[in-house]
Design a protein around this motif. Structure first.
Motif, PDB file in Angstrom:
ATOM      1  N   ASP A 276      28.947 -44.825  23.403  1.00  0.00           N
ATOM      2  CA  ASP A 276      28.972 -44.187  22.103  1.00  0.00           C
ATOM      3  C   ASP A 276      29.946 -44.958  21.485  1.00  0.00           C
ATOM      4  O   ASP A 276      31.002 -45.502  21.534  1.00  0.00           O
ATOM      5  CB  ASP A 276      29.122 -42.762  21.965  1.00  0.00           C
ATOM      6  CG  ASP A 276      27.872 -41.855  22.310  1.00  0.00           C
ATOM      7  OD1 ASP A 276      26.989 -42.565  21.568  1.00  0.00           O
ATOM      8  OD2 ASP A 276      27.989 -40.993  22.488  1.00  0.00           O
ATOM      9  N   LEU A 277      29.461 -45.780  20.288  1.00  0.00           N
ATOM     10  CA  LEU A 277      30.593 -46.495  19.456  1.00  0.00           C
ATOM     11  C   LEU A 277      31.230 -45.451  18.471  1.00  0.00           C
ATOM     12  O   LEU A 277      30.883 -44.407  18.499  1.00  0.00           O
ATOM     13  CB  LEU A 277      29.672 -47.346  18.280  1.00  0.00           C
ATOM     14  CG  LEU A 277      28.999 -48.558  18.982  1.00  0.00           C
ATOM     15  CD1 LEU A 277      27.920 -49.184  17.969  1.00  0.00           C
ATOM     16  CD2 LEU A 277      30.010 -49.773  19.199  1.00  0.00           C
ATOM     17  N   PRO A 278      32.418 -45.966  18.177  1.00  0.00           N
ATOM     18  CA  PRO A 278      33.598 -45.086  17.479  1.00  0.00           C
ATOM     19  C   PRO A 278      32.749 -44.456  16.203  1.00  0.00           C
ATOM     20  O   PRO A 278      32.030 -44.941  15.224  1.00  0.00           O
ATOM     21  CB  PRO A 278      34.618 -46.056  16.996  1.00  0.00           C
ATOM     22  CG  PRO A 278      34.470 -47.081  17.943  1.00  0.00           C
ATOM     23  CD  PRO A 278      33.022 -47.404  18.293  1.00  0.00           C
ATOM     24  N   ALA A 279      32.993 -43.362  16.167  1.00  0.00           N
ATOM     25  CA  ALA A 279      32.398 -42.298  15.046  1.00  0.00           C
ATOM     26  C   ALA A 279      32.813 -42.832  13.623  1.00  0.00           C
ATOM     27  O   ALA A 279      32.136 -42.705  12.807  1.00  0.00           O
ATOM     28  CB  ALA A 279      32.698 -40.825  15.144  1.00  0.00           C
ATOM     29  N   THR A 280      34.214 -43.342  13.570  1.00  0.00           N
ATOM     30  CA  THR A 280      34.581 -43.714  12.461  1.00  0.00           C
ATOM     31  C   THR A 280      33.802 -44.885  11.661  1.00  0.00           C
ATOM     32  O   THR A 280      34.028 -45.244  10.526  1.00  0.00           O
ATOM     33  CB  THR A 280      35.951 -44.341  12.626  1.00  0.00           C
ATOM     34  OG1 THR A 280      36.176 -45.267  13.680  1.00  0.00           O
ATOM     35  CG2 THR A 280      36.999 -43.339  12.728  1.00  0.00           C
ATOM     36  N   LEU A 281      32.637 -45.717  12.586  1.00  0.00           N
ATOM     37  CA  LEU A 281      32.190 -46.673  12.041  1.00  0.00           C
ATOM     38  C   LEU A 281      31.124 -46.421  11.292  1.00  0.00           C
ATOM     39  O   LEU A 281      30.169 -46.968  10.424  1.00  0.00           O
ATOM     40  CB  LEU A 281      31.700 -47.867  13.206  1.00  0.00           C
ATOM     41  CG  LEU A 281      32.623 -48.508  14.063  1.00  0.00           C
ATOM     42  CD1 LEU A 281      32.044 -49.226  15.055  1.00  0.00           C
ATOM     43  CD2 LEU A 281      33.448 -49.460  12.829  1.00  0.00           C
ATOM     44  N   PHE A 282      30.727 -45.116  11.013  1.00  0.00           N
ATOM     45  CA  PHE A 282      29.351 -44.507  10.680  1.00  0.00           C
ATOM     46  C   PHE A 282      29.670 -43.263   9.596  1.00  0.00           C
ATOM     47  O   PHE A 282      30.615 -42.664   9.756  1.00  0.00           O
ATOM     48  CB  PHE A 282      28.281 -43.888  11.619  1.00  0.00           C
ATOM     49  CG  PHE A 282      28.185 -44.978  12.902  1.00  0.00           C
ATOM     50  CD1 PHE A 282      27.230 -46.038  12.643  1.00  0.00           C
ATOM     51  CD2 PHE A 282      28.967 -45.083  13.963  1.00  0.00           C
ATOM     52  CE1 PHE A 282      26.876 -47.093  13.527  1.00  0.00           C
ATOM     53  CE2 PHE A 282      28.858 -45.944  15.055  1.00  0.00           C
ATOM     54  CZ  PHE A 282      27.753 -47.008  14.749  1.00  0.00           C
ATOM     55  N   ALA A 283      28.731 -43.093   8.757  1.00  0.00           N
ATOM     56  CA  ALA A 283      28.986 -42.420   7.534  1.00  0.00           C
ATOM     57  C   ALA A 283      28.474 -40.802   7.987  1.00  0.00           C
ATOM     58  O   ALA A 283      29.069 -40.076   7.279  1.00  0.00           O
ATOM     59  CB  ALA A 283      27.986 -42.691   6.443  1.00  0.00           C
ATOM     60  N   SER A 284      27.834 -40.585   9.029  1.00  0.00           N
ATOM     61  CA  SER A 284      27.439 -39.410   9.531  1.00  0.00           C
ATOM     62  C   SER A 284      27.338 -39.149  11.130  1.00  0.00           C
ATOM     63  O   SER A 284      26.757 -40.301  11.403  1.00  0.00           O
ATOM     64  CB  SER A 284      26.138 -38.830   8.818  1.00  0.00           C
ATOM     65  OG  SER A 284      24.962 -39.640   9.025  1.00  0.00           O
ATOM     66  N   LYS A 285      27.245 -38.123  11.516  1.00  0.00           N
ATOM     67  CA  LYS A 285      26.993 -38.122  13.118  1.00  0.00           C
ATOM     68  C   LYS A 285      25.429 -38.455  13.309  1.00  0.00           C
ATOM     69  O   LYS A 285      24.969 -39.252  14.317  1.00  0.00           O
ATOM     70  CB  LYS A 285      27.059 -36.590  13.370  1.00  0.00           C
ATOM     71  CG  LYS A 285      26.987 -36.063  14.872  1.00  0.00           C
ATOM     72  CD  LYS A 285      27.064 -34.964  15.274  1.00  0.00           C
ATOM     73  CE  LYS A 285      26.997 -34.739  16.880  1.00  0.00           C
ATOM     74  NZ  LYS A 285      27.118 -33.282  17.304  1.00  0.00           N
ATOM     75  N   GLU A 286      24.529 -38.281  12.232  1.00  0.00           N
ATOM     76  CA  GLU A 286      23.265 -38.908  12.527  1.00  0.00           C
ATOM     77  C   GLU A 286      22.950 -40.025  12.385  1.00  0.00           C
ATOM     78  O   GLU A 286      22.096 -40.643  12.984  1.00  0.00           O
ATOM     79  CB  GLU A 286      22.249 -38.217  11.530  1.00  0.00           C
ATOM     80  CG  GLU A 286      22.123 -36.622  11.309  1.00  0.00           C
ATOM     81  CD  GLU A 286      23.376 -35.921  10.735  1.00  0.00           C
ATOM     82  OE1 GLU A 286      23.487 -34.852  11.458  1.00  0.00           O
ATOM     83  OE2 GLU A 286      24.024 -36.553   9.932  1.00  0.00           O
ATOM     84  N   ALA A 287      24.087 -40.889  11.953  1.00  0.00           N
ATOM     85  CA  ALA A 287      23.914 -42.359  11.799  1.00  0.00           C
ATOM     86  C   ALA A 287      24.397 -43.183  12.890  1.00  0.00           C
ATOM     87  O   ALA A 287      24.410 -44.206  13.112  1.00  0.00           O
ATOM     88  CB  ALA A 287      24.561 -42.750  10.472  1.00  0.00           C
TER      89      ALA A 287
END
Length: 337
Positions: A276-287
């Motif tokens: 999984d890529l770092p969550a900080t790279l995405f606007a939402s969990k779904e993305a």
């Protein structure tokens, strides 16, 4: 070269882009592709007296100002990527075509480096079958080039002619040798002898059901997922033992068509990593997205003892990220010939 010069470059690039957009009556991304081609060629491309002579003179003066700024390759790339982000925002570009962030290219290049280094590769042929703006592939190549260990030949495919033109002109300004092809990547490829693939896959249904018939990942009924077909097509086109590094939705193995994808993977490739890529790279969990690393059967390829799994730490956390790089090195030892 100062931050102020880079800002000046970006502003002049936008000024040139605005002039070309108005003159050519095209969108922002089309204008940016033309701008970068002109910068690379060192002249203004004119067709049927467009742009007119007055506009050409204005553009030539601005191009000279850009040249005089003499940015480093890193600064040049940063200025262009910011220009792409602005152009896509102004064009209201659909999500599947948005530029892939540099951080993802950096992470993918680290994975590739460890594998290629262990394999003692000195020359590598790379393809991006869904190249889009070209930022993922260019960042990936630039990071590998910084190691001075590999001679890289690169090819790119995409079904969007504007994005292919942008990726090609972007690579030329960066002085990279990229062969770019405008085509449906799920159709037959003309390129061969590919060692590695890198792709941020567009997500959605593939509309040409007849083209999907030959794929094991096709849906039993209705449209198939384009990203499943693209993974299978790409792996089929790699050399024996070739590596595919795919950026995919984190939920890829939990969808209604996941069973077909998993069955194909078990029979046709080795699943070597799911990260999984770092969550900080995405606007939402779904993305949120993940990196899946596959290896084609043949050559010296074999299933790694332990599939590398987990969540990649944020690149802004040096201590945790160094720990991840240590994990990568241990995992990559599995790829020794």
């Amino acid at each position: 070269m100062s931050e102020k010069d880079m800002q000046s470059y970006f502003e002049k690039l936008n000024e040139v882009n605005s002039i070309l957009k108005k003159s050519l009556k095209v969108g922002n991304i089309d204008a940016l592709a033309e701008t970068l081609t002109n910068i690379s060629d060192g002249k203004v491309y004119v067709e049927n007296d467009v742009p007119d002579k007055e506009t050409v003179s204005k553009l030539e003066a601005l191009y000279q100002e850009l040249k005089n700024l003499n940015l480093t390759p890193l600064q040049l790339k940063q200025a262009i990527t910011v220009a792409i982000i602005k152009a896509q925002k102004d064009d209201n570009t659909e999500v599947n075509k948005l530029m892939t962030p540099d951080a993802i290219g950096l992470i993918a290049s680290l994975i590739a480096y460890e594998v290629l280094n262990v394999q003692k590769k000195t020359s590598v042929n790379i393809v991006d079958p869904t190249v889009g703006t070209g930022n993922l592939l260019i960042e990936f190549i630039e990071q590998l080039n910084m190691t001075d260990k590999f001679k890289i030949n690169a090819a790119a495919l995409d079904n969007d002619d504007t994005l292919v033109a942008l990726a090609k002109s972007f690579s030329e300004v960066m002085n990279l040798n990229l062969d770019a092809y405008h085509q449906d990547s799920i159709a037959e490829w003309d390129i061969t002898d590919i060692d590695m693939a890198i792709a941020d896959l567009p997500v959605g249904y593939y509309p040409v059901d007849d083209n999907a018939l030959k794929f094991k990942t096709k849906a039993d009924k209705g449209h198939s997922y384009a990203h499943h077909l693209l993974i299978e097509q790409t792996m089929n086109n790699l050399n024996d033992g070739g590596i595919g590094i795919f950026i995919v939705p984190s939920q890829i193995f939990q969808t209604d068509q996941a069973k077909k994808l998993s069955e194909w993977m078990v029979s046709s490739v080795y699943l070597q990593a799911v990260l999984d890529l770092p969550a900080t790279l995405f606007a939402s969990k779904e993305a949120q997205k993940a990196i899946v690393v596959l290896q084609k059967h043949g050559g010296n390829a074999k299933q790694v003892g332990n599939v590398l799994m987990g969540t990649i730490p944020d690149t802004n956390n040096p201590k945790l990220f160094e720990g991840f790089k240590d994990q990568l090195q241990d995992w990559a030892k599995n790829f020794k010939g």
